[in-house]
Design a protein around this motif. Structure first.
Motif, PDB file in Angstrom:
ATOM      1  N   GLN A 369     -37.100 -57.779 -16.064  1.00  0.00           N
ATOM      2  CA  GLN A 369     -37.279 -59.189 -16.723  1.00  0.00           C
ATOM      3  C   GLN A 369     -38.807 -59.229 -17.355  1.00  0.00           C
ATOM      4  N   GLY A 371     -40.514 -57.588 -18.607  1.00  0.00           N
ATOM      5  CA  GLY A 371     -40.693 -56.793 -20.324  1.00  0.00           C
ATOM      6  C   GLY A 371     -41.421 -55.961 -20.087  1.00  0.00           C
ATOM      7  N   GLU A 509     -38.299 -56.562   0.448  1.00  0.00           N
ATOM      8  CA  GLU A 509     -39.090 -56.677   0.755  1.00  0.00           C
ATOM      9  C   GLU A 509     -39.965 -58.419   1.259  1.00  0.00           C
TER      10      GLU A 509
HETATM   11  C1  F6R Z   1     -37.454 -57.025  -6.514  1.00  0.00           C
HETATM   12  C2  F6R Z   1     -38.428 -56.785  -8.366  1.00  0.00           C
HETATM   13  C3  F6R Z   1     -38.987 -55.736  -8.683  1.00  0.00           C
HETATM   14  C4  F6R Z   1     -38.161 -55.199  -9.734  1.00  0.00           C
HETATM   15  C5  F6R Z   1     -38.772 -54.268 -10.896  1.00  0.00           C
HETATM   16  C6  F6R Z   1     -38.411 -54.101 -11.817  1.00  0.00           C
HETATM   17  O1  F6R Z   1     -37.168 -58.496  -6.517  1.00  0.00           O
HETATM   18  O2  F6R Z   1     -38.754 -57.939  -8.877  1.00  0.00           O
HETATM   19  O3  F6R Z   1     -37.938 -54.804  -8.112  1.00  0.00           O
HETATM   20  O4  F6R Z   1     -36.920 -55.833 -10.444  1.00  0.00           O
HETATM   21  O5  F6R Z   1     -39.483 -53.911 -10.033  1.00  0.00           O
HETATM   22  O6  F6R Z   1     -39.136 -55.291 -12.482  1.00  0.00           O
HETATM   23  P1  F6R Z   1     -38.825 -55.466 -13.904  1.00  0.00           P
HETATM   24  O7  F6R Z   1     -37.419 -56.648 -14.225  1.00  0.00           O
HETATM   25  O8  F6R Z   1     -39.580 -56.874 -14.767  1.00  0.00           O
HETATM   26  O9  F6R Z   1     -38.563 -54.371 -15.224  1.00  0.00           O
END
Ligand code: F6R
Length: 629
Positions: A369, A371, A509
């Motif tokens: 998400q 990046g 969480e």
């Molecule tokens: C859960 C959450 C985290 C992210 C993880 C990866 O709700 O948000 O588990 O999915 O830290 O983050 P990104 O997708 O930004 O690499």
């Protein structure tokens, strides 16, 4: 994770820094602080002050454990007139959250202040050296060590930029930093390696620095993204960029498209709820302009120059963390079923350190998400370094993974502020569905099958809307019944096994209830021992290929008096006789059920957490973008 804001211009710096920090609150933090250089007008010979002339300024630091509002109150009690300053929200790494460990940190002389995101890995070695030279340290942070190191170099008429540069040459680790010095009151020096920094180009003799564009878009949309090993000297008049090895560089000014409303709550109690409700639109946005229905095919602009490699790919490696990892698991099921390419899914944190085998024909996708996730970025670099084509599936435009990938696909979910990922997950699934159809059409999938899948996909936003409308009230009531449970089990099979993992992750969480996700059939190999009349079990059971099997798993739970909450397909009456509560979702293609079945699970965790009085947008100990290992 930590947030950075910096301002230099002609306006009061404090309010600009504080409002920027508020925009960064969602990233997760435990303390906040500001450093300002108060304007000291030079005193003329006749004793009169000349306003507006900067001599040596006075460096003031205000910082505290707690929220930005605590810092705001502190700043209101001690008003400072300053038109240059830096602000920080900290997420503790070295040293517990406390006033003294908060940033900014200062050097031995107290004339340099620094804010820092990231981790200085060799800080104890540097600290020992500095202790031997007589330095004393107030905090437990690696950041204070860096401040002192910069101070050591800030001698003999050296510029602040040069002092920072020389200090960084000795540092091993990751950083995004901004530095102020009392006797250089006309500049902020910043640098990055492994932790994002964006510079905002203002219009009226003012410039900005931020770790996330959200902090500055109220002031400017013109930005310069610093890359790793680059630094900048930011003054009122302009921004000079160079590499940390001292080569001057010219960076392009880019325009960010983010709208201000996108980072505001828009009438919802929490960003998380707003983002859950945005999903019909964000899923549509993920598909926009990419579907060629007539040809039963998909065009993904960022992959167009890699179509041959994708066609010839012998194996795909999907790597990610957390929620994005769950999306990757579903992606594997989709791609293997319809495109018949072997797919491996691996936690980025494992991939990066275990010497993975990369062979010709391997294509890697990093799913993220933000990046900016440090582990995913490192895994991508590892794969790329070993010869894999490295592609990104990323939300934040201009983020490091997006920039460093050989190509990729933006999910276009817009800013996700709630720490618990919701809309990014369903947009990732949408993009993975598009990728599946595209890869399938390159191989065994007929135009007719491609078209049929596309039609089902195009129906999804409306079905998500229906799911939201038809389930929210029921889930709110249900949440009240289960809000005091100590444990939850989530079960699913096939495409919905990763949804069970995701449901459990969401619940733990934000509500701090212990929850486990399992492939439903694995329950009998251990977790079944936990089931008794106190255990709520959420079973994701749409009418797909494994439906009958999941019904048997439900029977096993019921036989042990567990409370079953089932997520089932509209019109399924059979399951009503087995489950205590049934939440219905519309029917769709099995591959697409996760996009619908996760919606009630997002709502369930949201309503249980709010019923327990938890701060869902900023859950304890969590950070939105995990830029440290
Ligand atoms: C859960 C959450 C985290 C992210 C993880 C990866 O709700 O948000 O588990 O999915 O830290 O983050 P990104 O997708 O930004 O690499």
């Amino acid at each position: 994770m930590c947030g950075i804001v910096g301002y230099i211009g002609n306006r009061e710096a404090s309010p600009i820094l504080l409002s920027g920090l508020k925009r960064l609150e969602y990233r997760g933090y435990d303390s906040a602080g500001l450093a300002l250089i108060e304007d000291f007008p030079a005193i003329a010979e006749n004793g009169q002050r000349h306003s507006g002339i900067h001599a040596v300024g006075r460096l003031v630091v205000e910082k505290c454990k707690g929220k930005v509002t605590d810092l705001e109150a502190m700043a209101a009690d001690h008003p400072h007139h300053a038109t240059i300053g830096i602000g920080h929200t900290r997420w503790a790494t070295h040293g517990a959250p406390s006033d003294v460990n908060s940033h900014p940190q200062t050097d031995e002389s107290g004339r340099i202040a620094i804010i820092h995101n990231g981790i200085i890995e060799n800080y104890s070695h540097i600290k020992d050296r500095l202790l031997a030279r007589g330095h004393t340290f107030k905090s437990e942070t690696d950041t204070e060590v860096l401040a002192h190191l910069i101070g050591e170099f800030y001698v003999d008429g050296r510029s602040l930029t040069e002092a920072v540069r020389l200090a960084l040459n000795e540092v091993v680790g990751a950083y995004g930093i901004a530095v102020l010095a009392a006797d250089a009151p006309e500049e902020i020096v910043c640098a990055r390696k492994g932790s994002p920094l964006v510079l905002g180009v203002g219009s009226d003799n003012e410039n900005f620095i931020a770790s996330d564009a959200a902090a500055i878009i109220a002031h400017t949309r013109q930005v310069i993204y610093l890359a790793d090993n680059e630094m900048a000297t930011v003054t009122r008049a302009g921004i000079k960029t160079r590499t940390i090895s001292n080569v001057e560089i010219t960076k392009p000014v880019e325009v960010i498209e983010m709208e201000l409303e996108a980072i505001e709550k828009g009438g919802y109690d929490h960003f998380m709820l707003k983002e859950i409700h945005e999903q019909p639109r964000t899923i549509t946005d993920a598909m926009r302009g990419r579907v060629v229905e007539e040809e039963g095919n998909i065009v993904l602009g960022g992959l167009q120059s890699h179509l041959d490699e994708l066609r010839q790919a012998k194996r795909l490696i999907l790597t990610a963390c957390g929620t994005s990892f769950h999306a990757a698991l579903i992606g594997k099921y989709m791609i293997e079923q319809y495109a018949r390419v072997p797919v491996e899914v691996e936690y980025a944190s494992e991939f990066r350190y275990r010497n993975p085998i990369i062979e010709e024909g391997d294509v890697m996708f990093g799913i993220s998400q933000s990046g900016e996730t440090a582990d995913t970025l490192a895994a991508m670099r590892e794969g790329k370094g070993k010869g894999a084509l490295a592609l990104g599936i990323v939300n934040v435009v201009g983020s490091t993974i997006a920039r460093e990938s050989n190509g990729g696909v933006y999910i276009h979910a817009g800013p996700e502020i709630g720490v618990a990922s919701t809309k990014a997950f369903t947009s990732q699934l949408t993009v993975l569905s598009l990728l599946t159809i595209m890869l399938g059409r390159m191989r065994h999938l007929s135009v007719v099958d491609g078209r049929a899948m596309i039609r089902k996909l195009l129906e999804i936003p409306e079905k998500v809307q229906r799911t939201l409308e038809s389930t929210e009230r029921q889930i709110r009531e249900l949440s009240d019944t289960f809000k005091n449970a100590s444990n939850f089990l989530y079960l699913g099979r096939g495409y919905n096994y990763p949804v069970a993992l995701e449901g459990a992750l969401k619940l733990k969480e934000i509500s701090y209830i212990h929850a486990e996700g399992y492939p439903a059939a694995e329950m009998k190999h251990g977790p079944i021992a936990l089931i008794d009349e106190n255990m709520p079990v959420v079973v994701v059971a749409p009418q797909d290929e494994v439906y009958e099997k999941v019904l048997s798993n439900i029977q096993e739970v019921r036989a042990r008096k567990g409370h079953v909450i089932a997520i089932a397909t509209e019109g399924d009456e059979q399951i009503g006789a087995l489950a205590e509560q049934v939440i219905y979702i519309p029917a769709t293609l099995s591959m697409l059920t996760p996009i619908l079945s996760v919606i009630p699970l997002q709502l369930l965790s949201y309503y249980i957490a709010t019923a327990r009085g938890c701060n869902v947008d900023q859950p304890r100990n969590l950070a939105k973008s995990v830029t440290v290992e």
